[in-house]
Design an enzyme around this catalytic site. Structure first.
Site, PDB file in Angstrom:
ATOM      1  N   ASN A 169       1.024  -1.124   0.127  1.00 50.62           N
ATOM      2  CA  ASN A 169       0.108  -0.181  -0.146  1.00 50.62           C
ATOM      3  C   ASN A 169       0.769   1.319   0.040  1.00 50.62           C
ATOM      4  O   ASN A 169       1.477   1.574   0.944  1.00 50.62           O
ATOM      5  CB  ASN A 169      -0.945  -0.065   1.195  1.00 50.62           C
ATOM      6  CG  ASN A 169      -1.750   1.188   1.333  1.00 50.62           C
ATOM      7  OD1 ASN A 169      -1.708   2.139   0.631  1.00 50.62           O
ATOM      8  ND2 ASN A 169      -2.272   1.305   2.526  1.00 50.62           N
ATOM      9  N   TRP A 170       0.993   1.743  -1.110  1.00 51.75           N
ATOM     10  CA  TRP A 170       2.027   3.029  -1.352  1.00 51.75           C
ATOM     11  C   TRP A 170       1.472   4.179  -0.695  1.00 51.75           C
ATOM     12  O   TRP A 170       2.151   5.264  -0.695  1.00 51.75           O
ATOM     13  CB  TRP A 170       2.141   3.180  -2.854  1.00 51.75           C
ATOM     14  CG  TRP A 170       3.009   2.089  -3.384  1.00 51.75           C
ATOM     15  CD1 TRP A 170       3.641   0.740  -2.644  1.00 51.75           C
ATOM     16  CD2 TRP A 170       3.333   1.763  -4.849  1.00 51.75           C
ATOM     17  NE1 TRP A 170       3.989   0.098  -3.692  1.00 51.75           N
ATOM     18  CE2 TRP A 170       4.019   0.745  -4.821  1.00 51.75           C
ATOM     19  CE3 TRP A 170       3.323   2.641  -5.601  1.00 51.75           C
ATOM     20  CZ2 TRP A 170       4.667   0.215  -6.093  1.00 51.75           C
ATOM     21  CZ3 TRP A 170       3.979   2.390  -7.229  1.00 51.75           C
ATOM     22  CH2 TRP A 170       4.423   1.120  -7.165  1.00 51.75           C
ATOM     23  N   LYS A 171       0.094   4.264  -0.328  1.00 54.57           N
ATOM     24  CA  LYS A 171      -0.459   5.390   0.147  1.00 54.57           C
ATOM     25  C   LYS A 171      -0.336   6.575  -0.523  1.00 54.57           C
ATOM     26  O   LYS A 171      -0.239   6.597  -1.797  1.00 54.57           O
ATOM     27  CB  LYS A 171      -0.096   5.566   1.885  1.00 54.57           C
ATOM     28  CG  LYS A 171      -0.034   4.397   2.620  1.00 54.57           C
ATOM     29  CD  LYS A 171       0.064   4.434   4.106  1.00 54.57           C
ATOM     30  CE  LYS A 171      -0.026   3.151   4.833  1.00 54.57           C
ATOM     31  NZ  LYS A 171       0.022   3.188   6.063  1.00 54.57           N
TER      32      LYS A 171
ATOM     33  N   HIS B 166      -9.116   0.888   5.221  1.00 54.24           N
ATOM     34  CA  HIS B 166      -7.986   0.956   5.811  1.00 54.24           C
ATOM     35  C   HIS B 166      -8.110   2.088   6.968  1.00 54.24           C
ATOM     36  O   HIS B 166      -8.996   2.624   6.814  1.00 54.24           O
ATOM     37  CB  HIS B 166      -6.934   1.516   4.582  1.00 54.24           C
ATOM     38  CG  HIS B 166      -5.444   1.561   5.526  1.00 54.24           C
ATOM     39  ND1 HIS B 166      -5.274   2.509   6.116  1.00 54.24           N
ATOM     40  CD2 HIS B 166      -4.536   0.547   5.108  1.00 54.24           C
ATOM     41  CE1 HIS B 166      -3.750   2.324   6.548  1.00 54.24           C
ATOM     42  NE2 HIS B 166      -3.550   1.189   5.944  1.00 54.24           N
TER      43      HIS B 166
ATOM     44  N   GLU C 159      -6.816   4.461   7.910  1.00 61.11           N
ATOM     45  CA  GLU C 159      -6.458   5.775   7.556  1.00 61.11           C
ATOM     46  C   GLU C 159      -7.587   6.328   7.267  1.00 61.11           C
ATOM     47  O   GLU C 159      -7.851   7.430   6.787  1.00 61.11           O
ATOM     48  CB  GLU C 159      -5.267   6.012   6.631  1.00 61.11           C
ATOM     49  CG  GLU C 159      -3.877   5.825   7.682  1.00 61.11           C
ATOM     50  CD  GLU C 159      -2.664   5.316   6.883  1.00 61.11           C
ATOM     51  OE1 GLU C 159      -2.609   5.224   5.729  1.00 61.11           O
ATOM     52  OE2 GLU C 159      -1.764   4.793   7.798  1.00 61.11           O
TER      53      GLU C 159
ATOM     54  N   GLU D 120      -5.155  -5.500  10.576  1.00 62.96           N
ATOM     55  CA  GLU D 120      -4.056  -4.338  10.864  1.00 62.96           C
ATOM     56  C   GLU D 120      -4.586  -3.739  12.334  1.00 62.96           C
ATOM     57  O   GLU D 120      -5.521  -2.493  12.330  1.00 62.96           O
ATOM     58  CB  GLU D 120      -4.383  -3.362   9.765  1.00 62.96           C
ATOM     59  CG  GLU D 120      -3.929  -4.003   8.470  1.00 62.96           C
ATOM     60  CD  GLU D 120      -3.382  -2.630   7.602  1.00 62.96           C
ATOM     61  OE1 GLU D 120      -2.102  -3.133   6.989  1.00 62.96           O
ATOM     62  OE2 GLU D 120      -4.058  -1.958   7.301  1.00 62.96           O
TER      63      GLU D 120
ATOM     64  N   GLY E 119       2.431   1.948  10.845  1.00 63.58           N
ATOM     65  CA  GLY E 119       3.502   3.194  10.803  1.00 63.58           C
ATOM     66  C   GLY E 119       4.000   3.542  11.852  1.00 63.58           C
ATOM     67  O   GLY E 119       4.709   4.580  12.016  1.00 63.58           O
TER      68      GLY E 119
ATOM     69  N   SER F  20       3.629  -2.435  10.252  1.00 57.82           N
ATOM     70  CA  SER F  20       5.155  -2.450  10.599  1.00 57.82           C
ATOM     71  C   SER F  20       5.774  -3.792  10.378  1.00 57.82           C
ATOM     72  O   SER F  20       6.644  -3.976  10.816  1.00 57.82           O
ATOM     73  CB  SER F  20       5.292  -2.091  12.170  1.00 57.82           C
ATOM     74  OG  SER F  20       4.973  -0.649  12.610  1.00 57.82           O
TER      75      SER F  20
ATOM     76  N   GLY G 201       2.725  -1.351   4.249  1.00 54.29           N
ATOM     77  CA  GLY G 201       2.849   0.257   4.087  1.00 54.29           C
ATOM     78  C   GLY G 201       4.292   0.704   3.763  1.00 54.29           C
ATOM     79  O   GLY G 201       4.899   0.529   2.783  1.00 54.29           O
ATOM     80  N   GLY G 202       4.785   1.174   4.753  1.00 54.72           N
ATOM     81  CA  GLY G 202       6.126   1.797   4.523  1.00 54.72           C
ATOM     82  C   GLY G 202       7.230   0.954   3.748  1.00 54.72           C
ATOM     83  O   GLY G 202       8.088   1.541   3.124  1.00 54.72           O
TER      84      GLY G 202
HETATM   85  P1  PGA Z   1       3.037   0.123   7.777  1.00 53.26           P
HETATM   86  O1  PGA Z   1       1.499   0.326   7.175  1.00 53.26           O
HETATM   87  O2  PGA Z   1       3.534  -1.129   7.137  1.00 53.26           O
HETATM   88  O3  PGA Z   1       3.714   1.120   7.393  1.00 53.26           O
HETATM   89  O4  PGA Z   1       2.991  -0.013   9.294  1.00 53.26           O
HETATM   90  C1  PGA Z   1       0.593  -0.824   6.975  1.00 53.26           C
HETATM   91  C2  PGA Z   1      -0.722  -0.383   6.257  1.00 53.26           C
HETATM   92  O5  PGA Z   1      -1.008   0.586   6.761  1.00 53.26           O
HETATM   93  O6  PGA Z   1      -1.242  -1.188   5.555  1.00 53.26           O
END
Ligand code: PGA
Length: 250
Positions: free
Chosen positions: A9-11, A93, A95, A165, A171, A211, A232-233
């Protein structure tokens, strides 16, 4: 045997050019036996899709609207995503669920609409730190899963993936331990069994997200109910991401 899936997930990251480069590296390094998905920002779907053409890596989007078309300024329909060769879409998600207050009533329509358009929906569920500390994890997960599936008939479950998640792990660098994650995944699968029966629940992939890195992925993916990851990251760093993909291979 459930498929192994790793989705990046590149956000709201990358530029058109860095998105293309990242997609290229992922496509070149993907491991056979693991379904790899990348979810770039909307404006780069076409550029990334072009890079991925002919590769084994699937294209996904980070969100969708629940209507097919109409007066919904700024929104993108599942049909448009399918038209852009997306095969996957994230729904709920944290977010968006927590960050943008997307409610359970809305998310169940997004899941159903995405699947109706031919996409695989990745329904994200997970408790906040406050909910964990109040020992409400199971209550929250049951509610997220039940409400997420509420508008879906059992015959559509083949196009559903669940991503556990925990919000406190996203994050933050605070990854759930393999035991904590397995416990939540086993609960989710058990809850799914009560809704859709054993066979369907046992065939539904459940990914862990929060993470995940190239260093902790293998221990997480070794758990019996963890079928891959939503990243994510680390999905922005090709070497790390490909290490995670390799760790997902059975
Ligand atoms: P992260 O994000 O790997 O940066 O913790 C995961 C996600 O938001 O799907």
């Amino acid at each position: 045997m459930r498929p192994r899936i790793v989705a990046g997930n590149w956000k709201m990251n990358t530029t058109r050019e860095t998105a293309r480069q990242l997609a290229q590296e992922v496509a070149q390094g993907a491991t056979a036996g693991v379904t790899v998905v990348v979810c770039p920002p909307y404006p780069y779907l076409e550029a990334v899709g072009t890079v991925l053409k002919g590769s084994s890596v699937a294209l996904g989007a980070q969100d969708c609207h629940y209507q097919e078309k109409g007066a919904y300024t700024g929104s993108v329909s599942p049909a448009m995503l399918a038209d852009m060769c997306c095969a996957y879409v994230l729904v709920g998600h944290s977010e968006r669920r927590h960050g943008l207050q997307e409610g359970e009533g809305l998310l169940q329509f997004k899941v159903a609409a995405a699947i109706k358009a031919g996409l695989t929906a990745v329904l994200c569920v997970g408790e906040t730190l406050e909910e964990r500390e109040a020992k409400r994890i199971e209550q929250v997960l049951a509610r997220h899963v039940s409400s997420g599936l509420a508008a879906l008939s059992a015959d559509k479950m083949g196009r559903l993936v669940i991503a556990y998640e925990p919000v406190w792990a996203i994050g933050t660098g605070k990854v759930a331990t393999p035991e904590q994650a397995q416990e939540a995944h086993a609960f989710i699968r058990g809850h799914l069994r009560t809704i859709v029966g054993h066979a369907v629940a046992d065939a539904t992939p459940i990914l862990y997200g929060g993470s995940v890195t190239g260093d902790n992925a293998a221990n997480l993916f070794a758990q019996p109910d963890i079928d891959g990851g939503l990243i994510g990251g680390a999905s922005l760093k090709p070497t790390d991401f490909l290490k995670i993909v390799a760790a997902a291979k059975r």
